[in-house]
Design an enzyme around this catalytic site. Structure first.
Site, PDB file in Angstrom:
ATOM      1  CG  ASN A 137      -0.332   0.009   2.511  1.00 55.65           C
ATOM      2  OD1 ASN A 137       0.676  -0.653   2.714  1.00 55.65           O
ATOM      3  ND2 ASN A 137      -0.867   0.782   3.420  1.00 55.65           N
TER       4      ASN A 137
ATOM      5  CD  GLU B  21       4.691  -1.378  13.403  1.00 60.76           C
ATOM      6  OE1 GLU B  21       3.531  -0.945  13.566  1.00 60.76           O
ATOM      7  OE2 GLU B  21       5.565  -1.287  14.270  1.00 60.76           O
TER       8      GLU B  21
ATOM      9  CB  CYS C 120      -2.148   0.284   8.263  1.00 65.74           C
ATOM     10  SG  CYS C 120      -0.799   1.470   8.468  1.00 65.74           S
TER      11      CYS C 120
ATOM     12  CD  GLU D 117       8.102  -0.214  11.559  1.00 63.55           C
ATOM     13  OE1 GLU D 117       7.267   0.506  10.978  1.00 63.55           O
ATOM     14  OE2 GLU D 117       8.734  -1.113  10.989  1.00 63.55           O
TER      15      GLU D 117
HETATM   16  P1  NAD Z   1       0.435  -9.394   3.487  1.00 66.20           P
HETATM   17  O1  NAD Z   1       0.554  -9.797   4.912  1.00 66.20           O
HETATM   18  O2  NAD Z   1      -0.298 -10.271   2.563  1.00 66.20           O
HETATM   19  O3  NAD Z   1       1.893  -9.228   2.843  1.00 66.20           O
HETATM   20  C1  NAD Z   1       2.860  -8.345   3.386  1.00 66.20           C
HETATM   21  C2  NAD Z   1       4.235  -8.812   2.924  1.00 66.20           C
HETATM   22  O4  NAD Z   1       4.510 -10.077   3.518  1.00 66.20           O
HETATM   23  C3  NAD Z   1       4.337  -9.027   1.405  1.00 66.20           C
HETATM   24  O5  NAD Z   1       5.631  -8.651   0.996  1.00 66.20           O
HETATM   25  C4  NAD Z   1       4.139 -10.520   1.280  1.00 66.20           C
HETATM   26  O6  NAD Z   1       4.689 -11.078   0.124  1.00 66.20           O
HETATM   27  C5  NAD Z   1       4.857 -11.020   2.520  1.00 66.20           C
HETATM   28  N1  NAD Z   1       4.469 -12.341   3.000  1.00 66.20           N
HETATM   29  C6  NAD Z   1       3.318 -13.018   2.756  1.00 66.20           C
HETATM   30  N2  NAD Z   1       3.364 -14.220   3.378  1.00 66.20           N
HETATM   31  C7  NAD Z   1       4.542 -14.278   4.044  1.00 66.20           C
HETATM   32  C8  NAD Z   1       5.167 -15.238   4.883  1.00 66.20           C
HETATM   33  N3  NAD Z   1       4.584 -16.398   5.179  1.00 66.20           N
HETATM   34  N4  NAD Z   1       6.374 -14.947   5.416  1.00 66.20           N
HETATM   35  C9  NAD Z   1       6.972 -13.782   5.168  1.00 66.20           C
HETATM   36  N5  NAD Z   1       6.445 -12.831   4.360  1.00 66.20           N
HETATM   37  C10 NAD Z   1       5.237 -13.076   3.811  1.00 66.20           C
HETATM   38  O7  NAD Z   1      -0.153  -7.914   3.500  1.00 66.20           O
HETATM   39  P2  NAD Z   1      -0.522  -7.013   2.250  1.00 66.20           P
HETATM   40  O8  NAD Z   1      -1.800  -7.485   1.673  1.00 66.20           O
HETATM   41  O9  NAD Z   1       0.663  -6.864   1.374  1.00 66.20           O
HETATM   42  O10 NAD Z   1      -0.748  -5.598   2.955  1.00 66.20           O
HETATM   43  C11 NAD Z   1      -1.947  -5.210   3.557  1.00 66.20           C
HETATM   44  C12 NAD Z   1      -1.886  -5.382   5.058  1.00 66.20           C
HETATM   45  O11 NAD Z   1      -0.794  -4.655   5.589  1.00 66.20           O
HETATM   46  C13 NAD Z   1      -3.111  -4.844   5.762  1.00 66.20           C
HETATM   47  O12 NAD Z   1      -3.499  -5.763   6.753  1.00 66.20           O
HETATM   48  C14 NAD Z   1      -2.626  -3.560   6.399  1.00 66.20           C
HETATM   49  O13 NAD Z   1      -3.328  -3.140   7.541  1.00 66.20           O
HETATM   50  C15 NAD Z   1      -1.233  -3.926   6.740  1.00 66.20           C
HETATM   51  N6  NAD Z   1      -0.420  -2.735   6.940  1.00 66.20           N
HETATM   52  C16 NAD Z   1      -0.051  -2.402   8.204  1.00 66.20           C
HETATM   53  C17 NAD Z   1       0.698  -1.252   8.443  1.00 66.20           C
HETATM   54  C18 NAD Z   1       1.131  -0.862   9.819  1.00 66.20           C
HETATM   55  O14 NAD Z   1       2.011  -0.024   9.935  1.00 66.20           O
HETATM   56  N7  NAD Z   1       0.559  -1.415  10.877  1.00 66.20           N
HETATM   57  C19 NAD Z   1       1.073  -0.459   7.350  1.00 66.20           C
HETATM   58  C20 NAD Z   1       0.661  -0.826   6.067  1.00 66.20           C
HETATM   59  C21 NAD Z   1      -0.076  -1.973   5.863  1.00 66.20           C
END
Ligand code: NAD
Length: 495
Positions: free
Chosen positions: A162, A260, A294, A476
């Site tokens: 995102n 996060e 997020c 962070e």
């Molecule tokens: P996601 O969890 O599907 O993927 C995030 C990252 O993790 C990607 O690079 C993905 O390829 C990788 N990944 C997936 N499976 C993995 C595994 N088993 N081991 C290690 N890495 C793995 O999330 P997304 O769909 O890319 O992003 C959206 C989510 O991120 C939402 O839930 C949003 O709230 C969250 N988010 C949180 C924050 C925060 O600061 N709290 C900021 C931005 C987004």
């Protein structure tokens, strides 16, 4: 083709082999058109091993380098990000479907700011020391304690789609500034700017192996980083489900992790709020980046007495939102990240309707003729506000991560806080009131990592950033990040 970047150079694609995950290439789809627009290399377990080995080999010299010298290199990198604003913004826009205006004014400038902040912050840290007088312990000698902090080694940094470069650099900058080396995995949906950054790193003078980028899906690439025995530190931003998996794997291996995760943030409007400013901000808080931040407010919690007046103002702002071609400089509202994500958003809106929710605006894709011809195949979805749902239903409880907001109302302060706290998440809240005491009380009682009072998304990089409950573990930003990426060692000198 977006390539892996290991040990200072882009790498040829590792072939896909039967029975082995990874390798080969993954298709990149332009979310604005729905069309294929390129490819990204899928790393293999071998690529991850090579990246970790390069980071490990680079660690002794990088960590031993004077902090001021590391800082100079990272400041040069920040300047190079600024100098390549147009190319980076265009790549981010193509990958994510967010407006080029946002990429140019938020994502890329903030990526440079992340490096600038941490490159300077590490030059201004203070240490800890404790004078021990031995009082009350028989035979104890007085002593003086001081605490050293050293980088921990190879950091595994994993980020979502995102805010691609913005969030990845939020991890890379403190990791490198404190003397760690890094193996990074951006989202497979938005990989381009990560490799561009690594190439700029070369130009800035980063030694080979300090910053490595491996591309591909969670399995095998993200998981390969998380489980790698030579990666003691993992910083992850993404969904709560994946975060829990990482916590389990990291726990088994006693790694240090920062998680996060998701959110379901309340935007709380009290009867005494400045409704005009609150409504204008609510519209941004709810629908910036098409609701895919997020920190977006996805639950409007509003006092009954001002509900109609507030909604009227908010709906007027939302009505002015015009989905457009993300590449057009005037566009402020782009597309969702993928077809699959739009389908997820649509499923939640369908459930809301089944549960009797009243859709006050949106609830559908824009009409094709409302969009420029080039982007009619894009993954657009209109800003949507739904009233009349029970606070405990799935739409009110689960993270949708799109332009869908539900409305809840309250009669007293206690109920407002109960609703704000009424999900398993605890990332952020925005509260609106002119009553100072009410604001302080609510800020203290809301269980979240971040509470904004009469503002939203104001981000001072020195402050702790992160979530409570299912929104994550750890923080962070500022000293939190510097402490996360360093190992404290207490030295006790007997006097
Ligand atoms: P996601 O969890 O599907 O993927 C995030 C990252 O993790 C990607 O690079 C993905 O390829 C990788 N990944 C997936 N499976 C993995 C595994 N088993 N081991 C290690 N890495 C793995 O999330 P997304 O769909 O890319 O992003 C959206 C989510 O991120 C939402 O839930 C949003 O709230 C969250 N988010 C949180 C924050 C925060 O600061 N709290 C900021 C931005 C987004």
């Amino acid at each position: 083709m977006v390539q892996n970047f290991i040990d200072g150079s882009v790498q040829p694609v590792s072939p896909a082999r039967p029975g082995e995950p990874g390798g080969g290439v993954l298709e990149l789809i332009d979310p604005a058109t729905g069309k294929r627009r390129g490819e990204v290399a899928g790393a293999t377990a071998g690529d991850v091993d090579r990246a970790v080995a390069a980071a490990r080999a680079a660690f002794p010299a990088w960590s031993a380098m004077a902090a001021s010298k590391r800082s100079e290199i990272l400041l040069r990198l920040a300047d190079l990000i600024d100098g390549n604003l147009d190319e980076l913004a265009k790549a981010e826009c193509l990958d994510s479907g967010k407006p080029i205006f946002v990429c140019r004014s938020v994502d890329i400038p903030r990526s440079a700011a992340n490096f600038r902040y941490f490159a300077q912050a590490v030059l201004h840290t203070t240490g800890q020391w404790h004078q021990y007088d031995g009082a009350g312990v028989q035979g104890a000698r007085p002593a003086m304690n001081f605490t050293l902090r050293s980088p921990r080694g190879v950091a595994g940094l994993i980020s979502p789609w995102n805010l691609p470069l913005y969030l990845l650099t939020w991890k890379i900058a403190p990791a490198l500034a404190t003397g760690n080396t890094a193996v990074c995995k951006p989202s497979e949906l938005t990989p381009t700017t990560a490799t561009m950054l690594a190439e700029l790193g070369n130009a800035a003078g980063l030694p080979p192996g300090v910053l490595n980028i491996v591309h591909g899906t969670g399995q095998p690439v993200g998981s390969g980083i998380v489980t790698h025995p030579d990666v003691p530190t993992v910083s992850f931003t993404g969904s709560t489900g994946v975060g829990k998996w990482i916590a389990r794997e990291a726990g088994d291996r006693l790694k240090r992790v920062s998680l996060e995760l998701g959110g379901k943030n309340p935007f709380v409007v009290y009867a005494d709020a400045d409704l005009d400013v609150a409504a204008e901000t609510a519209c941004r808080a709810m629908f910036s980046n098409q609701g895919q931040i997020c920190l977006c407010g996805s639950r409007l919690v509003v006092h009954k007495s001002v509900k109609e007046a507030f909604l009227q103002r908010l709906l007027a702002h939302v009505a002015a939102i015009r989905p457009g071609d993300p590449m057009e400089p005037a566009t402020r509202y782009g597309t969702l990240i993928s077809q699959a994500h739009r389908e997820k958003v649509e499923r939640y809106v369908a459930v809301a309707r089944e549960l009797g929710g009243r859709v006050l605006c949106g609830g559908e894709r824009p009409q094709a003729d409302a969009l420029p011809p080039r982007v009619r195949g894009g993954f657009y979805y209109l800003p949507t506000i739904i009233d009349g749902l029970a606070p405990d239903c799935a739409v009110e409880q689960e993270e949708i991560f799109g332009p869908v907001v539900s409305v809840q109302s309250f009669e007293d302060d206690e109920q407002a806080v109960a609703l704000a706290n009424g999900t398993s998440y605890g990332l952020a809240a925005s509260i609106w009131t002119r009553d100072l005491q009410r604001a302080h009380r609510a800020a203290a009682e809301i269980h979240a990592g971040i509470v904004w009072v009469n503002c939203w998304m104001v981000r001072d990089l020195r402050t702790p950033f992160g979530g409570a409950k299912q929104s994550g573990v750890g923080r962070e930003g500022g000293m939190e990040a510097i402490n996360f990426f360093t190992e404290p060692k207490n030295v006790c000198v007997g006097l």
